[in-house]
Design a protein around this motif. Structure first.
Motif, PDB file in Angstrom:
ATOM      1  N   ILE A 192      41.096  28.081  -2.230  1.00  0.00           N
ATOM      2  CA  ILE A 192      40.777  28.408  -3.620  1.00  0.00           C
ATOM      3  C   ILE A 192      39.299  28.777  -3.679  1.00  0.00           C
ATOM      4  CG2 ILE A 192      40.493  27.451  -5.946  1.00  0.00           C
ATOM      5  CD1 ILE A 192      42.939  25.772  -5.472  1.00  0.00           C
ATOM      6  N   THR A 193      38.999  29.888  -4.322  1.00  0.00           N
ATOM      7  CA  THR A 193      37.612  30.295  -4.479  1.00  0.00           C
ATOM      8  C   THR A 193      36.919  29.307  -5.405  1.00  0.00           C
ATOM      9  OG1 THR A 193      38.440  32.540  -4.356  1.00  0.00           O
ATOM     10  CG2 THR A 193      36.142  32.257  -5.036  1.00  0.00           C
ATOM     11  N   LEU A 194      35.739  28.825  -4.994  1.00  0.00           N
ATOM     12  CA  LEU A 194      35.059  27.822  -5.805  1.00  0.00           C
ATOM     13  C   LEU A 194      33.681  28.340  -6.175  1.00  0.00           C
ATOM     14  CD1 LEU A 194      34.886  24.936  -6.972  1.00  0.00           C
ATOM     15  CD2 LEU A 194      34.198  24.141  -4.713  1.00  0.00           C
ATOM     16  N   ILE A 195      33.428  28.486  -7.467  1.00  0.00           N
ATOM     17  CA  ILE A 195      32.128  28.956  -7.925  1.00  0.00           C
ATOM     18  C   ILE A 195      31.523  27.865  -8.806  1.00  0.00           C
ATOM     19  CG2 ILE A 195      30.887  30.750  -9.196  1.00  0.00           C
ATOM     20  CD1 ILE A 195      33.243  32.630  -8.573  1.00  0.00           C
ATOM     21  N   ILE A 196      30.338  27.373  -8.391  1.00  0.00           N
ATOM     22  CA  ILE A 196      29.714  26.278  -9.115  1.00  0.00           C
ATOM     23  C   ILE A 196      28.375  26.736  -9.677  1.00  0.00           C
ATOM     24  CG2 ILE A 196      28.737  23.957  -8.922  1.00  0.00           C
ATOM     25  CD1 ILE A 196      30.700  23.348  -6.744  1.00  0.00           C
ATOM     26  N   VAL A 197      28.195  26.546 -10.959  1.00  0.00           N
ATOM     27  CA  VAL A 197      26.881  26.780 -11.546  1.00  0.00           C
ATOM     28  C   VAL A 197      26.128  25.461 -11.488  1.00  0.00           C
ATOM     29  CG1 VAL A 197      25.636  27.145 -13.700  1.00  0.00           C
ATOM     30  CG2 VAL A 197      27.480  28.682 -13.070  1.00  0.00           C
ATOM     31  N   THR A 198      24.928  25.486 -10.945  1.00  0.00           N
ATOM     32  CA  THR A 198      24.177  24.234 -10.814  1.00  0.00           C
ATOM     33  C   THR A 198      22.703  24.539 -10.698  1.00  0.00           C
ATOM     34  OG1 THR A 198      23.960  22.208  -9.525  1.00  0.00           O
ATOM     35  CG2 THR A 198      24.409  24.206  -8.293  1.00  0.00           C
ATOM     36  N   HIS A 199      21.867  23.547 -11.031  1.00  0.00           N
ATOM     37  CA  HIS A 199      20.507  23.700 -10.550  1.00  0.00           C
ATOM     38  C   HIS A 199      20.109  22.527  -9.661  1.00  0.00           C
ATOM     39  CE1 HIS A 199      19.855  22.944 -15.070  1.00  0.00           C
ATOM     40  NE2 HIS A 199      19.905  21.763 -14.501  1.00  0.00           N
ATOM     41  N   ASP A 200      21.110  21.856  -9.133  1.00  0.00           N
ATOM     42  CA  ASP A 200      20.875  20.763  -8.188  1.00  0.00           C
ATOM     43  C   ASP A 200      20.844  21.345  -6.772  1.00  0.00           C
ATOM     44  OD1 ASP A 200      20.973  18.611  -6.518  1.00  0.00           O
ATOM     45  OD2 ASP A 200      22.519  17.531  -7.670  1.00  0.00           O
ATOM     46  N   PRO A 201      19.691  21.348  -6.105  1.00  0.00           N
ATOM     47  CA  PRO A 201      19.608  21.942  -4.763  1.00  0.00           C
ATOM     48  C   PRO A 201      20.506  21.232  -3.745  1.00  0.00           C
ATOM     49  CG  PRO A 201      17.461  21.101  -5.495  1.00  0.00           C
ATOM     50  CD  PRO A 201      18.423  20.812  -6.579  1.00  0.00           C
ATOM     51  N   ASP A 202      20.756  19.933  -3.952  1.00  0.00           N
ATOM     52  CA  ASP A 202      21.636  19.212  -3.028  1.00  0.00           C
ATOM     53  C   ASP A 202      23.036  19.809  -3.023  1.00  0.00           C
ATOM     54  OD1 ASP A 202      19.598  17.607  -2.434  1.00  0.00           O
ATOM     55  OD2 ASP A 202      20.375  15.799  -3.442  1.00  0.00           O
ATOM     56  N   ILE A 203      23.526  20.137  -4.230  1.00  0.00           N
ATOM     57  CA  ILE A 203      24.861  20.732  -4.309  1.00  0.00           C
ATOM     58  C   ILE A 203      24.828  22.119  -3.691  1.00  0.00           C
ATOM     59  CG2 ILE A 203      26.642  21.572  -5.875  1.00  0.00           C
ATOM     60  CD1 ILE A 203      25.742  19.374  -7.805  1.00  0.00           C
TER      61      ILE A 203
END
Lengths: 231, 401
Positions: A192-203
């Motif tokens: 499954i294509t996974l697109i995450i919006v984040t501003h956590d550099p760890d993620i």
């Protein structure tokens, strides 16, 4: 599978035109694990909404699975959203009066599945996210991490091709955030294509590709091709 | 989305906001109950009046001297005065085949005294048939004996109240009362009975018609009550009466015949109009309830913005959202209407219990109309909020926590 060509999205704020997205072109293949990063107001959420067909671009075209979906009518877009896209939100957006199982069942109900099949699918998916015993609990009886896992179960029950997650761990403590990410990454390994919006550099560090958005444009697009952790 | 699921989803939403739901149910229920109770009161009044008239006999015709219609241009010097309606006229009517019985009536007021007690009273002159035609009952003694109405005789039947006031605890039967300047022997007392229109029969004195005419020094009857053989022959009887009197009055058509049916129909119309008016006023409360539904649904839409956004994100098209909200309003108004209907029926039942003489009962059309209006206002007034919900921008809806 996701192709954005010269996408613009303008907002009118007062009498000023704000370019939330400015000629963004982007290709994402099936099964990719992508982080969209950027400072607040950079347009990353707008980009996610356009990919999720929740918002329409002011200009440019969006091709999903080879089909131009940019200008399709609402009813058709709704169906594509239902069948191909799963959303995970920062604030979970569970319906407070419904139990975990009923929240998970919601896309099936909207799609008109018969009750027997719904029950089987819900049981199966809640088992998969480790919430089988909590299925009759209301959201306020669940921890943040459990709520987000219910939301993921709901997003994936119709076996979408893409999961769009907007700050999925932004409202969780570290341990639950990690748990949630692991569930999402497990789905990603099932292609499954996974697109995450984040501003956590760890993620972002866990993903295979990071797209940095600054002022509505793609600033950097880095493919790290890292091997998944924890798997 | 399946219909059963729409209903289930709606039911859960309604239960999820129970205070809101309860308030809306009360608003609609009050409207419907108001319509049901008010129309049943109106309908009760109608039935009550009709019942009163029917107790007088629906075969009744009333003959009045004089004409109510305007006649053509008669030379002013020969202006017509109505001829007297006499006892002989009345007797002539008994020969008509379609007439079962008649009662000539002369009415006047006279001082009635017994010993030192004295009061003014309505004195009705009539015959023995009066008892049957007016469905009266005698409490003590007997009524006027059958006799030639042209013969005066000094006997009187008095109303229960007159008896009480003149005689008190003393025996009334056989006592002599003075009416005007004549003496009459009391031969009967009417049973105390409240149901009568026009004269209160508890306060009258009935004497033979010829005696009354002498007493009042007149030759003309006040009116003649005529009972037809059957309801169907009333028009025929009416014609015969007019012809008979015309023949006796040298060709002059100078009487008016009122049929009980005509009076009845008039009352029926008036009271039905009254019921409709009252129902219309009550229906306004239903419209108010409809506007309340709209307000509350609008609040619900803004309260549940995130939920609507979510449903859209999960793939619900705009029309599904509309259907969900309209269904919610529909279920609410239906439930409210049924509650109101039950409350209204209960209210009518209680009124019926409290006033057993008063035949309450809401007419079926009022019930159907109230339920329909409630449902339709609920649905109509929910369309605007539902459309607003459907047009909600999912991005903005979801951006809020």
């Amino acid at each position: 599978m996701i192709q954005l060509k010269q996408i613009c999205r303008d907002f009118e704020v007062g009498d000023q035109q704000v370019h939330a997205l400015d000629r963004v072109s982007l290709d994402i293949d099936r099964g990719e694990y992508v982080a969209i990063m950027g400072p607040s107001g950079s347009g990353k959420s707008t980009l996610l909404n356009i990919i999720g067909l929740l918002d329409r671009p002011s200009a440019g075209s969006y091709i999903l699975d080879g089909e131009n979906v940019t200008t399709l009518p609402d009813a058709v877009q709704s169906r594509i959203r239902r069948d191909k896209i799963g959303f995970v939100f920062q604030f979970f957006h569970l319906v407070p009066r419904l139990t975990a199982a009923e929240n998970t069942e919601l896309p099936l109900v909207l799609a008109g599945f018969p009750p027997a099949e719904r029950r089987a699918r819900v049981d199966h998916i809640l088992e998969a996210v480790g919430l089988a015993e909590r299925k009759d609990h209301k959201p306020d009886q669940l921890s943040g991490g459990q709520r987000q896992r219910v939301a993921i179960a709901r997003a994936t029950i119709l076996e979408p091709a893409v999961i769009l997650a907007d700050e999925p761990t932004g409202n969780l403590d570290r341990a639950s955030g990690r748990e949630v990410l692991e569930v999402l990454e497990k789905l990603n390994r099932e292609n499954i294509t996974l697109i995450i919006v984040t501003h956590d550099p760890d993620i972002a560090g866990r993903t295979a590709r990071q797209i940095h958005i600054v002022d509505g444009r793609i600033d950097r697009d880095i493919a790290t091709r890292r091997v998944h952790e924890g798997g | 989305m399946r219909a059963a699921d729409v209903l289930r989803f709606t039911a859960k939403a309604l239960r999820g906001y129970s205070l809101r739901t309860a308030l809306m149910l009360v608003a609609i229920a009050i409207g419907v109950a108001a319509v049901v109770i008010l129309t049943s009161l109106g309908e009760g009044a109608r039935r009550f009046v009709i019942g009163e008239f029917t107790s007088l006999g629906t075969h009744l015709l009333i003959v009045l001297p004089g004409r109510s219609e305007t006649t053509g241009a008669a030379p002013p010097l020969l202006g017509q005065t109505p001829r007297d309606l006499t006892i002989d006229d009345a007797l002539a009517l008994t020969r008509i085949r379609t007439v079962r019985r008649i009662a000539p009536i002369a009415v006047g007021t006279a001082a009635v005294s017994f010993g030192r007690r004295d009061r003014d009273s309505i004195v009705v002159g009539s015959t023995s048939e009066f008892l049957t035609i007016r469905h009266l009952e005698v409490g003590q003694g007997r009524f006027l004996p059958p006799a030639d109405p042209r013969r005066a005789s000094p006997v009187a039947v008095i109303g229960a109240k007159i008896r009480q006031e003149l005689f008190g605890p003393k025996k009334a039967l056989g006592g002599w009362v003075r009416i005007g300047d004549r003496r009459f022997r009391v031969i009967g007392v009417l049973a105390s009975e409240g149901r009568s229109i026009g004269i209160d029969l508890e306060e009258v004195v009935v004497i033979p018609v010829a005696s009354a005419l002498t007493l009042f020094n007149t030759a003309s009857l006040f009116r003649i009550l005529v009972e037809a053989r059957a309801r169907e022959v009333i028009p025929q009887a009416r014609r015969s009466i007019i012809e008979t009197i015309q023949a006796r009055h040298e060709g002059e058509d100078d009487i008016t015949v009122i049929t009980q049916d005509a009076v009845l129909a008039t009352f029926d119309r008036i009271l039905r109009a009254l019921t409709l008016t009252v129902a219309g006023i009550a229906a306004i409360s239903l419209v108010v309830a409809g506007i309340l539904i709209m307000n509350v649904m609008l609040v619900a839409v803004s309260q549940r913005t995130a939920e609507i956004g979510l449903l859209k994100a999960l793939g619900a098209p705009a029309h599904t959202i509309t259907v969900l909200f309209v269904t919610e309003a529909g279920v609410l108004s239906l439930a409210g209407a049924l509650l109101g209907f039950m409350a209204g029926e209960a209210g009518s039942w209680i009124i019926g219990r409290a006033y057993p003489d008063f035949p309450v009962g809401s007419p079926w059309w009022a019930v159907v109309a109230a339920l329909t209006v409630a449902l339709v206002t609920g649905l109509v007034f929910s369309v605007l909020p539902a459309r607003r919900a459907a047009q909600l921008d999912p991005v903005q809806a979801l951006s809020r926590r």
